[in-house]
Motif scaffolding. Sequence first.
Motif, PDB file in Angstrom:
ATOM      1  N   LEU A   1      45.264  15.306  48.962  1.00 41.89           N
ATOM      2  CA  LEU A   1      46.155  15.859  47.951  1.00 41.89           C
ATOM      3  C   LEU A   1      47.482  16.304  48.561  1.00 41.89           C
ATOM      4  O   LEU A   1      48.544  16.143  47.957  1.00 41.89           O
TER       5      LEU A   1
ATOM      6  N   ARG B   1      39.018  12.830  41.764  1.00 42.19           N
ATOM      7  CA  ARG B   1      40.076  13.690  42.280  1.00 42.19           C
ATOM      8  C   ARG B   1      40.211  13.487  43.783  1.00 42.19           C
ATOM      9  O   ARG B   1      39.222  13.277  44.479  1.00 42.19           O
TER      10      ARG B   1
ATOM     11  N   PHE C   1      45.015   7.209  44.829  1.00 42.68           N
ATOM     12  CA  PHE C   1      45.339   8.384  44.024  1.00 42.68           C
ATOM     13  C   PHE C   1      46.827   8.448  43.691  1.00 42.68           C
ATOM     14  O   PHE C   1      47.210   9.053  42.686  1.00 42.68           O
TER      15      PHE C   1
ATOM     16  N   ARG D   1      47.810   8.869  39.709  1.00 44.98           N
ATOM     17  CA  ARG D   1      48.618   9.986  39.230  1.00 44.98           C
ATOM     18  C   ARG D   1      50.016   9.568  38.778  1.00 44.98           C
ATOM     19  O   ARG D   1      50.833  10.416  38.431  1.00 44.98           O
TER      20      ARG D   1
ATOM     21  N   GLU E   1      37.150  11.792  36.151  1.00 45.44           N
ATOM     22  CA  GLU E   1      36.897  12.974  36.973  1.00 45.44           C
ATOM     23  C   GLU E   1      37.203  12.753  38.447  1.00 45.44           C
ATOM     24  O   GLU E   1      37.037  13.669  39.256  1.00 45.44           O
TER      25      GLU E   1
END
Length: 253
Positions: free
Chosen positions: A50, A44, A139, A143, A42
């Motif tokens: 982002l 993020r 991240f 990803r 979970e």
Amino acid sequence: KNFDLYPETSVGTIRQWVETETGLPWVGRGAYLAAYKSVQSELRPAPELLQLLPEHPRSYFVLHIRRTDSGTGDDWPLVEAALLKVQAAHMHGWYVVSDEPREAELAQRRGQALGLTVLNLKPLPADMGGTDAMLRDFFLVQRALGTVQSSKVGGYSSFSNVASLSGGAPVLMPYTPKLGHLPELWVREGNHGRQLPLIVGGDADRFNSIVFNRLKEDGGSGGSGGSDFRLRRVLGLQGVGPRETPTHSNNYR
């Protein structure tokens, strides 16, 4: 005890806390690891992070250069062999992240010489610092389609292993870790329910197979600009060469 960011190292510690400080029964290793995996999945990035990441997840690979560890020797010949096998199977670009800027720059040049398409991350805004760069890299690995990990022989990186764990991406270690080290235990004990596809010994064929399955889940391309390895082999394509120079951060394991 040293958590070192691996779930199995925290199992014994938390069991001791629960039993000695609360008197409550321990839930068991399997239940703990399942909960760990659920929470990890979970994770993020915040909106401001982002926007610094590639638009399409699973559309690139990461080469993680870990150098501030206690291992000895240069694993680059093994890394190079692994990169060539992955590059021969997939057309996706590569980002380079590292805890040592000079080593990252060297890896960038080496990767370009092998024909890797080396990609560039967006620069950090002026109001962001080293922690933000570290989280961006975390991240980025999370990803990715997969990560090839380079460290001094005998060392390893919790950073890219845990980031990959949270994203379900495979990690390829070009050499076999020392007996008793966490990666070796992780693999020997079956990755504790295959939570992390940690591949040691430079088994690029298995790495490529896992990546191909991830591409199939995404419809074959892994976002934009990708191509599965069957198409690459059929076309006989080679590396498309250098594109840009990536950025990197430091101060993480």
